[in-house]
Design an enzyme around this catalytic site. Structure first.
Site, PDB file in Angstrom:
ATOM      1  N   LYS A  14       0.839  -1.214   0.000  1.00  0.00           N
ATOM      2  CA  LYS A  14       0.000   0.000   0.000  1.00  0.00           C
ATOM      3  C   LYS A  14       0.870   1.259   0.000  1.00  0.00           C
ATOM      4  O   LYS A  14       0.596   2.210  -0.727  1.00  0.00           O
ATOM      5  CB  LYS A  14      -0.927   0.035   1.235  1.00  0.00           C
ATOM      6  CG  LYS A  14      -1.882  -1.116   1.336  1.00  0.00           C
ATOM      7  CD  LYS A  14      -2.853  -0.933   2.486  1.00  0.00           C
ATOM      8  CE  LYS A  14      -2.236  -0.998   3.874  1.00  0.00           C
ATOM      9  NZ  LYS A  14      -1.653  -2.308   4.229  1.00  0.00           N
ATOM     10  N   ARG A  89      -9.771   1.469   9.518  1.00  0.00           N
ATOM     11  CA  ARG A  89      -9.360   0.098   9.826  1.00  0.00           C
ATOM     12  C   ARG A  89     -10.440  -0.657  10.573  1.00  0.00           C
ATOM     13  O   ARG A  89     -10.254  -1.826  10.902  1.00  0.00           O
ATOM     14  CB  ARG A  89      -8.102   0.138  10.674  1.00  0.00           C
ATOM     15  CG  ARG A  89      -6.874  -0.274   9.856  1.00  0.00           C
ATOM     16  CD  ARG A  89      -5.675   0.069  10.650  1.00  0.00           C
ATOM     17  NE  ARG A  89      -4.581  -0.818  10.486  1.00  0.00           N
ATOM     18  CZ  ARG A  89      -3.398  -0.404  10.013  1.00  0.00           C
ATOM     19  NH1 ARG A  89      -3.228   0.822   9.591  1.00  0.00           N
ATOM     20  NH2 ARG A  89      -2.393  -1.239   9.968  1.00  0.00           N
ATOM     21  N   ARG A 123      11.273  -6.771   5.760  1.00  0.00           N
ATOM     22  CA  ARG A 123      11.111  -5.329   5.529  1.00  0.00           C
ATOM     23  C   ARG A 123      12.010  -4.526   6.468  1.00  0.00           C
ATOM     24  O   ARG A 123      12.171  -4.883   7.630  1.00  0.00           O
ATOM     25  CB  ARG A 123       9.639  -4.946   5.781  1.00  0.00           C
ATOM     26  CG  ARG A 123       9.384  -3.460   5.688  1.00  0.00           C
ATOM     27  CD  ARG A 123       7.951  -3.150   5.454  1.00  0.00           C
ATOM     28  NE  ARG A 123       7.139  -3.196   6.681  1.00  0.00           N
ATOM     29  CZ  ARG A 123       5.874  -2.811   6.712  1.00  0.00           C
ATOM     30  NH1 ARG A 123       5.259  -2.390   5.619  1.00  0.00           N
ATOM     31  NH2 ARG A 123       5.194  -2.881   7.840  1.00  0.00           N
ATOM     32  N   ARG A 155      10.832  -2.781  12.131  1.00  0.00           N
ATOM     33  CA  ARG A 155       9.789  -2.341  13.066  1.00  0.00           C
ATOM     34  C   ARG A 155       9.529  -3.432  14.096  1.00  0.00           C
ATOM     35  O   ARG A 155       9.494  -4.607  13.759  1.00  0.00           O
ATOM     36  CB  ARG A 155       8.496  -2.047  12.289  1.00  0.00           C
ATOM     37  CG  ARG A 155       8.551  -0.761  11.525  1.00  0.00           C
ATOM     38  CD  ARG A 155       7.406  -0.607  10.563  1.00  0.00           C
ATOM     39  NE  ARG A 155       6.092  -0.977  11.093  1.00  0.00           N
ATOM     40  CZ  ARG A 155       4.958  -0.754  10.441  1.00  0.00           C
ATOM     41  NH1 ARG A 155       4.961  -0.170   9.264  1.00  0.00           N
ATOM     42  NH2 ARG A 155       3.803  -1.109  10.961  1.00  0.00           N
ATOM     43  N   ARG A 166      -1.551  -8.724  13.960  1.00  0.00           N
ATOM     44  CA  ARG A 166      -2.033  -7.625  13.106  1.00  0.00           C
ATOM     45  C   ARG A 166      -2.881  -8.178  11.965  1.00  0.00           C
ATOM     46  O   ARG A 166      -3.884  -7.577  11.581  1.00  0.00           O
ATOM     47  CB  ARG A 166      -0.843  -6.823  12.557  1.00  0.00           C
ATOM     48  CG  ARG A 166      -0.108  -6.066  13.646  1.00  0.00           C
ATOM     49  CD  ARG A 166       1.276  -5.639  13.204  1.00  0.00           C
ATOM     50  NE  ARG A 166       1.239  -4.628  12.164  1.00  0.00           N
ATOM     51  CZ  ARG A 166       2.213  -4.458  11.265  1.00  0.00           C
ATOM     52  NH1 ARG A 166       3.276  -5.228  11.281  1.00  0.00           N
ATOM     53  NH2 ARG A 166       2.105  -3.512  10.373  1.00  0.00           N
TER      54      ARG A 166
END
Ligand code: AMP
Length: 209
Positions: A14, A89, A123, A155, A166
């Protein structure tokens, strides 16, 4: 005018597509995750309030998130369109957004949970908002941001157990929003497993000339 919401599991790309929209459509991207991370690293009052939620992979309470995003969307640069990446969300965030804005496109960039876990574990991010993937989009200099030269990091919420949490929240709380946008006739899905330029090409077809 484009008023776009991007949906998709974590790691679906995204942010990458939102960056293309900034450049190609000349609209601002509003990204709650980046606003929260920035506030956490700057140790602001907001940052201190939200840190425990983001670290645990939980949603920040609606009363904080909704006000922050509505304020951001009422700034002058959003008056001629915007892309929102990471909001709404859950159904109550969607309702409050739709009360004030007619979303023109709700775009789902879809990948499987397996793919999401694979991508996020590789990532690396920078505080400036840049994102890298060690296999597909590695920084020119190992561990260093191409854009600003700062050190990259993983992260906390990209660790596998938190990613799974998540993804569960995404399936339980975010996916039910899709029906709202399907009813409005603005919902579209693209295959996020494809290469970045192909995903963008599919999105451009949906957005039209
Ligand atoms: P993201 O970078 O979009 O995955 O967001 C990182 C974290 O910020 C999430 O795991 C949540 O803790 C928080 N967050 C981002 N967007 C929202 C939202 N719309 N509502 C509540 N919390 C959010």
């Amino acid at each position: 005018m484009y008023k776009i919401c991007l949906f998709g599991p974590q790691g679906s790309g995204k942010g990458t597509q939102a960056d293309l929209m900034i450049k190609e459509l000349d609209i601002p991207a509003v990204v709650p995750g980046n606003i929260f991370r920035h506030n956490i690293s700057e140790k602001t009052e907001l940052g201190q309030k939200v840190e425990e939620y983001t670290k645990a992979g939980k949603l920040v309470p609606d009363e904080i998130t909704i006000e922050m995003i509505q304020n951001r969307l009422s700034e002058p640069d959003c008056a001629s369109g915007f892309v929102v990446d990471g909001f709404p969300r859950n159904v109550s965030q969607a309702k409050s957004l739709n009360d004030r804005h007619d979303i023109t496109h709700a775009l789902l960039i879809n990948i499987s949970d397996e793919e999401a876990i694979h991508r996020l574990s590789r990532r690396r991010v920078c505080d400036c908002g840049a994102t890298y993937h060690l296999d597909y989009n590695a920084p020119e200099k190992e561990g260093i941001c191409n854009d600003c030269g700062k050190e990259l990091y993983q992260r906390d919420d990209d660790k596998e157990d938190v990613i799974k949490k998540r993804l569960n929240i995404y399936h339980q709380e975010t996916e039910p929003i899709f029906d709202i946008y399907k009813e409005k006739g603005v919902f579209h899905e693209v295959d996020g497993k494809q290469a970045i330029p192909k995903v963008w090409e599919d999105i451009k077809k949906i957005l039209g000339p």
